[in-house]
Design a protein around this motif. Structure first.
Motif, PDB file in Angstrom:
ATOM      1  N   VAL A 345     -34.410 -63.945 -26.124  1.00 29.82           N
ATOM      2  CA  VAL A 345     -35.656 -63.553 -25.458  1.00 29.82           C
ATOM      3  C   VAL A 345     -36.696 -63.141 -26.492  1.00 29.82           C
ATOM      4  O   VAL A 345     -37.863 -63.559 -26.441  1.00 29.82           O
ATOM      5  CB  VAL A 345     -35.404 -62.414 -24.452  1.00 29.82           C
ATOM      6  CG1 VAL A 345     -36.735 -61.931 -23.850  1.00 29.82           C
ATOM      7  CG2 VAL A 345     -34.469 -62.868 -23.346  1.00 29.82           C
ATOM      8  N   ASP A 346     -36.278 -62.327 -27.442  1.00 29.01           N
ATOM      9  CA  ASP A 346     -37.202 -61.854 -28.465  1.00 29.01           C
ATOM     10  C   ASP A 346     -37.741 -63.017 -29.301  1.00 29.01           C
ATOM     11  O   ASP A 346     -38.941 -63.059 -29.628  1.00 29.01           O
ATOM     12  CB  ASP A 346     -36.483 -60.847 -29.367  1.00 29.01           C
ATOM     13  CG  ASP A 346     -37.442 -60.104 -30.284  1.00 29.01           C
ATOM     14  OD1 ASP A 346     -38.385 -59.480 -29.771  1.00 29.01           O
ATOM     15  OD2 ASP A 346     -37.261 -60.170 -31.508  1.00 29.01           O
ATOM     16  N   ALA A 347     -36.880 -63.970 -29.614  1.00 26.35           N
ATOM     17  CA  ALA A 347     -37.311 -65.130 -30.400  1.00 26.35           C
ATOM     18  C   ALA A 347     -38.357 -65.942 -29.647  1.00 26.35           C
ATOM     19  O   ALA A 347     -39.326 -66.446 -30.255  1.00 26.35           O
ATOM     20  CB  ALA A 347     -36.106 -66.001 -30.752  1.00 26.35           C
ATOM     21  N   ARG A 348     -38.181 -66.101 -28.345  1.00 29.49           N
ATOM     22  CA  ARG A 348     -39.165 -66.850 -27.558  1.00 29.49           C
ATOM     23  C   ARG A 348     -40.512 -66.129 -27.523  1.00 29.49           C
ATOM     24  O   ARG A 348     -41.567 -66.758 -27.570  1.00 29.49           O
ATOM     25  CB  ARG A 348     -38.640 -67.101 -26.154  1.00 29.49           C
ATOM     26  CG  ARG A 348     -37.535 -68.159 -26.115  1.00 29.49           C
ATOM     27  CD  ARG A 348     -37.100 -68.493 -24.712  1.00 29.49           C
ATOM     28  NE  ARG A 348     -36.074 -69.529 -24.737  1.00 29.49           N
ATOM     29  CZ  ARG A 348     -36.309 -70.844 -24.677  1.00 29.49           C
ATOM     30  NH1 ARG A 348     -37.556 -71.278 -24.570  1.00 29.49           N
ATOM     31  NH2 ARG A 348     -35.320 -71.716 -24.705  1.00 29.49           N
ATOM     32  N   LEU A 349     -40.468 -64.809 -27.436  1.00 27.35           N
ATOM     33  CA  LEU A 349     -41.714 -64.053 -27.438  1.00 27.35           C
ATOM     34  C   LEU A 349     -42.421 -64.179 -28.787  1.00 27.35           C
ATOM     35  O   LEU A 349     -43.650 -64.335 -28.851  1.00 27.35           O
ATOM     36  CB  LEU A 349     -41.434 -62.580 -27.137  1.00 27.35           C
ATOM     37  CG  LEU A 349     -41.008 -62.266 -25.700  1.00 27.35           C
ATOM     38  CD1 LEU A 349     -40.516 -60.834 -25.588  1.00 27.35           C
ATOM     39  CD2 LEU A 349     -42.153 -62.508 -24.725  1.00 27.35           C
ATOM     40  N   ARG A 350     -41.662 -64.141 -29.868  1.00 27.21           N
ATOM     41  CA  ARG A 350     -42.261 -64.243 -31.210  1.00 27.21           C
ATOM     42  C   ARG A 350     -42.817 -65.640 -31.474  1.00 27.21           C
ATOM     43  O   ARG A 350     -43.743 -65.791 -32.292  1.00 27.21           O
ATOM     44  CB  ARG A 350     -41.220 -63.881 -32.264  1.00 27.21           C
ATOM     45  CG  ARG A 350     -40.810 -62.415 -32.246  1.00 27.21           C
ATOM     46  CD  ARG A 350     -39.800 -62.075 -33.332  1.00 27.21           C
ATOM     47  NE  ARG A 350     -39.399 -60.685 -33.221  1.00 27.21           N
ATOM     48  CZ  ARG A 350     -40.081 -59.649 -33.713  1.00 27.21           C
ATOM     49  NH1 ARG A 350     -41.212 -59.880 -34.376  1.00 27.21           N
ATOM     50  NH2 ARG A 350     -39.659 -58.419 -33.563  1.00 27.21           N
ATOM     51  N   ALA A 351     -42.266 -66.636 -30.801  1.00 26.13           N
ATOM     52  CA  ALA A 351     -42.715 -68.005 -31.029  1.00 26.13           C
ATOM     53  C   ALA A 351     -43.995 -68.355 -30.274  1.00 26.13           C
ATOM     54  O   ALA A 351     -44.608 -69.392 -30.544  1.00 26.13           O
ATOM     55  CB  ALA A 351     -41.607 -68.977 -30.621  1.00 26.13           C
ATOM     56  N   LEU A 352     -44.409 -67.493 -29.355  1.00 24.45           N
ATOM     57  CA  LEU A 352     -45.610 -67.771 -28.585  1.00 24.45           C
ATOM     58  C   LEU A 352     -46.846 -67.679 -29.478  1.00 24.45           C
ATOM     59  O   LEU A 352     -46.903 -66.861 -30.402  1.00 24.45           O
ATOM     60  CB  LEU A 352     -45.743 -66.770 -27.423  1.00 24.45           C
ATOM     61  CG  LEU A 352     -44.712 -66.867 -26.314  1.00 24.45           C
ATOM     62  CD1 LEU A 352     -44.881 -65.692 -25.348  1.00 24.45           C
ATOM     63  CD2 LEU A 352     -44.825 -68.183 -25.557  1.00 24.45           C
ATOM     64  N   PRO A 353     -47.874 -68.478 -29.204  1.00 23.77           N
ATOM     65  CA  PRO A 353     -49.124 -68.345 -29.964  1.00 23.77           C
ATOM     66  C   PRO A 353     -49.780 -66.996 -29.703  1.00 23.77           C
ATOM     67  O   PRO A 353     -49.654 -66.441 -28.599  1.00 23.77           O
ATOM     68  CB  PRO A 353     -49.975 -69.503 -29.449  1.00 23.77           C
ATOM     69  CG  PRO A 353     -49.404 -69.829 -28.103  1.00 23.77           C
ATOM     70  CD  PRO A 353     -47.937 -69.544 -28.202  1.00 23.77           C
ATOM     71  N   ARG A 354     -50.450 -66.474 -30.700  1.00 19.92           N
ATOM     72  CA  ARG A 354     -51.106 -65.174 -30.544  1.00 19.92           C
ATOM     73  C   ARG A 354     -52.215 -65.267 -29.499  1.00 19.92           C
ATOM     74  O   ARG A 354     -52.976 -66.238 -29.472  1.00 19.92           O
ATOM     75  CB  ARG A 354     -51.724 -64.719 -31.864  1.00 19.92           C
ATOM     76  CG  ARG A 354     -50.743 -64.573 -33.020  1.00 19.92           C
ATOM     77  CD  ARG A 354     -49.885 -63.357 -32.877  1.00 19.92           C
ATOM     78  NE  ARG A 354     -50.622 -62.113 -32.956  1.00 19.92           N
ATOM     79  CZ  ARG A 354     -50.034 -60.908 -33.008  1.00 19.92           C
ATOM     80  NH1 ARG A 354     -48.707 -60.813 -32.973  1.00 19.92           N
ATOM     81  NH2 ARG A 354     -50.725 -59.809 -33.064  1.00 19.92           N
ATOM     82  N   PRO A 355     -52.316 -64.261 -28.611  1.00 23.36           N
ATOM     83  CA  PRO A 355     -53.424 -64.258 -27.644  1.00 23.36           C
ATOM     84  C   PRO A 355     -54.770 -64.157 -28.359  1.00 23.36           C
ATOM     85  O   PRO A 355     -54.871 -63.592 -29.461  1.00 23.36           O
ATOM     86  CB  PRO A 355     -53.151 -62.989 -26.833  1.00 23.36           C
ATOM     87  CG  PRO A 355     -51.709 -62.658 -27.060  1.00 23.36           C
ATOM     88  CD  PRO A 355     -51.406 -63.122 -28.437  1.00 23.36           C
ATOM     89  N   GLU A 356     -55.779 -64.723 -27.755  1.00 22.13           N
ATOM     90  CA  GLU A 356     -57.120 -64.651 -28.336  1.00 22.13           C
ATOM     91  C   GLU A 356     -57.556 -63.198 -28.456  1.00 22.13           C
ATOM     92  O   GLU A 356     -57.302 -62.367 -27.591  1.00 22.13           O
ATOM     93  CB  GLU A 356     -58.123 -65.413 -27.455  1.00 22.13           C
ATOM     94  CG  GLU A 356     -57.921 -66.926 -27.468  1.00 22.13           C
ATOM     95  CD  GLU A 356     -59.024 -67.637 -26.717  1.00 22.13           C
ATOM     96  OE1 GLU A 356     -60.058 -66.981 -26.438  1.00 22.13           O
ATOM     97  OE2 GLU A 356     -58.854 -68.827 -26.416  1.00 22.13           O
ATOM     98  N   GLY A 357     -58.202 -62.884 -29.552  1.00 20.67           N
ATOM     99  CA  GLY A 357     -58.716 -61.555 -29.744  1.00 20.67           C
ATOM    100  C   GLY A 357     -57.742 -60.602 -30.420  1.00 20.67           C
ATOM    101  O   GLY A 357     -58.062 -59.437 -30.632  1.00 20.67           O
ATOM    102  N   THR A 358     -56.527 -61.086 -30.761  1.00 24.25           N
ATOM    103  CA  THR A 358     -55.561 -60.244 -31.461  1.00 24.25           C
ATOM    104  C   THR A 358     -55.305 -60.852 -32.848  1.00 24.25           C
ATOM    105  O   THR A 358     -55.540 -62.031 -33.070  1.00 24.25           O
ATOM    106  CB  THR A 358     -54.223 -60.155 -30.702  1.00 24.25           C
ATOM    107  OG1 THR A 358     -53.646 -61.452 -30.588  1.00 24.25           O
ATOM    108  CG2 THR A 358     -54.451 -59.577 -29.319  1.00 24.25           C
ATOM    109  N   ARG A 359     -54.802 -60.028 -33.747  1.00 21.37           N
ATOM    110  CA  ARG A 359     -54.531 -60.494 -35.116  1.00 21.37           C
ATOM    111  C   ARG A 359     -53.024 -60.530 -35.356  1.00 21.37           C
ATOM    112  O   ARG A 359     -52.275 -59.782 -34.769  1.00 21.37           O
ATOM    113  CB  ARG A 359     -55.189 -59.559 -36.115  1.00 21.37           C
ATOM    114  CG  ARG A 359     -56.709 -59.636 -36.083  1.00 21.37           C
ATOM    115  CD  ARG A 359     -57.320 -58.764 -37.158  1.00 21.37           C
ATOM    116  NE  ARG A 359     -57.028 -57.363 -36.924  1.00 21.37           N
ATOM    117  CZ  ARG A 359     -57.346 -56.374 -37.784  1.00 21.37           C
ATOM    118  NH1 ARG A 359     -57.936 -56.674 -38.929  1.00 21.37           N
ATOM    119  NH2 ARG A 359     -57.072 -55.137 -37.529  1.00 21.37           N
TER     120      ARG A 359
END
Length: 359
Positions: A345-359
């Protein structure tokens, strides 16, 4: 500057200390993605604390918890301590002192989790359980204790305020879903409190003409949930009936090990508390095989309550994707450990593209 949410953590008993850190790891990951911080403060309260101190939590626990934005609870229960001690020593005082009068329990069929009930492939309902009065009143007592004529009296207390506000919550929730409320009652046999429940619910729902109201007796409801589990949207029920039906509905959806709940103070005057439904599961505690989904989903509910809706959706989508890939813990017929499932689960979350407006 990052948004900061102060969270009190009570991992508690049994599998709680196993699934709570698993969920916290994934919640921290999604928080970092979305530019907010979950500031966790852990409290060692529960049955182990009771064995050492004779109480489930210290005298100033409520005041301490009140300083937080939410409470993240694992599980309460120990085979060596009476349930009346563990429940009434921690969980119920928190619910009542913080006026968490809504117990919200979503039930949904998850990918890769087969239901034992035919035709239950697309269950999607929410149980709204009244959480601070009703059948779980403290009013009553024992007479002639340990004598042949011993008697026990337990009073069920229903107030107009209590029934009205839970019915209003159910109606407002139904407006966001499929606009159907099923009120569960037993007014043909319990002749005072249940007709009163029916009357107040009907009066309240009359103010929501766009929401359909159905009244079903609890024994019939138990059968209907098995026979027609996809026919229901929002179910509102008293403390006892809501408690029983939510476990039944969770089992119909595949496992109560995945079921979350929120103890809500909708007015946000006090912190709300989020926990899985499964309990402490002492039979598998310490084996590293507990299903962390119920805790993760409860964490997603907490994020939504805190206004972090996008992050909440990502947590749910991540564990659903892991389930869909065939990775499951033993309670769901798989072989994954708690740690292995959490890692996925954690790996899938880390693989997501960063939301706009975050660094």
């Amino acid at each position: 500057m990052s948004r900061i949410h102060n969270i009190a953590v009570i991992a508690g008993d049994g599998i709680g200390p196993e699934v709570v850190p698993a969920a916290m790891r994934c919640l921290d990951t999604v928080a970092d993605r979305h530019g907010f911080v979950l500031r966790w403060t852990e409290y060692p309260w529960g049955s182990a604390y009771y064995h050492e101190n004779g109480v489930m939590m210290p005298a100033d626990a409520i005041r301490t918890l009140a300083e937080h934005d939410a409470i993240f609870l694992g599980a309460v229960g120990d085979p060596d301590i009476p349930d009346t001690v563990t429940l009434w020593g921690l969980l119920i005082p928190i619910r009542r002192r913080f006026n968490q009068y809504v117990n919200l329990r979503p039930v949904r069929t998850l990918p890769g989790v087969p239901s034992p009930v035919r035709g239950a492939e697309n269950v999607d309902l929410v149980i709204v359980r009244e959480n601070v009065e009703g059948e779980y009143s403290e009013v009553g007592g024992r007479l002639y204790r340990d004598q042949p004529g011993e008697a026990a009296i337990q009073e069920a207390i229903f107030t107009r305020v209590g029934v009205t506000r839970i019915a209003e919550y159910a109606a407002k929730l139904a407006r966001q879903r499929r606009k159907r409320v099923t009120s569960v009652t037993k007014s043909n046999g319990i002749v005072h409190t249940m007709p009163f429940w029916d009357e107040v619910v009907a009066e309240t729902l009359a103010n929501y003409p766009d929401v359909e109201l159905e009244k079903v007796l609890v024994d019939a409801m138990a059968a209907k949930l098995v026979l027609q589990p996809t026919a229901y949207d929002v179910i509102v029920a008293s403390n006892l009936f809501g408690d029983i039906l939510s476990d039944l509905a969770g089992a119909i959806a595949g496992s109560i090990g995945v079921a979350p709940s929120g103890n809500l103070n909708p007015e946000r005057e006090y912190p709300s508390m989020f926990e899985p439904v499964h309990g402490s599961a002492p039979d598998i505690a310490g084996q590293g095989i507990a299903n962390p989904i119920g805790q993760m989903w409860a964490g997603a509910m907490m994020l939504e309550h805190l206004g972090e809706e996008a992050a909440a959706r990502e947590v749910v989508e991540a564990f659903e994707a892991v389930l869909a890939s065939g990775i499951r813990t033993p309670d769901l017929g798989g072989t994954a450990t708690t740690a292995e499932f959490t890692e996925e689960v954690d790996a899938r979350l880390r693989a997501l593209p960063r939301p706009e407006g975050t660094r």
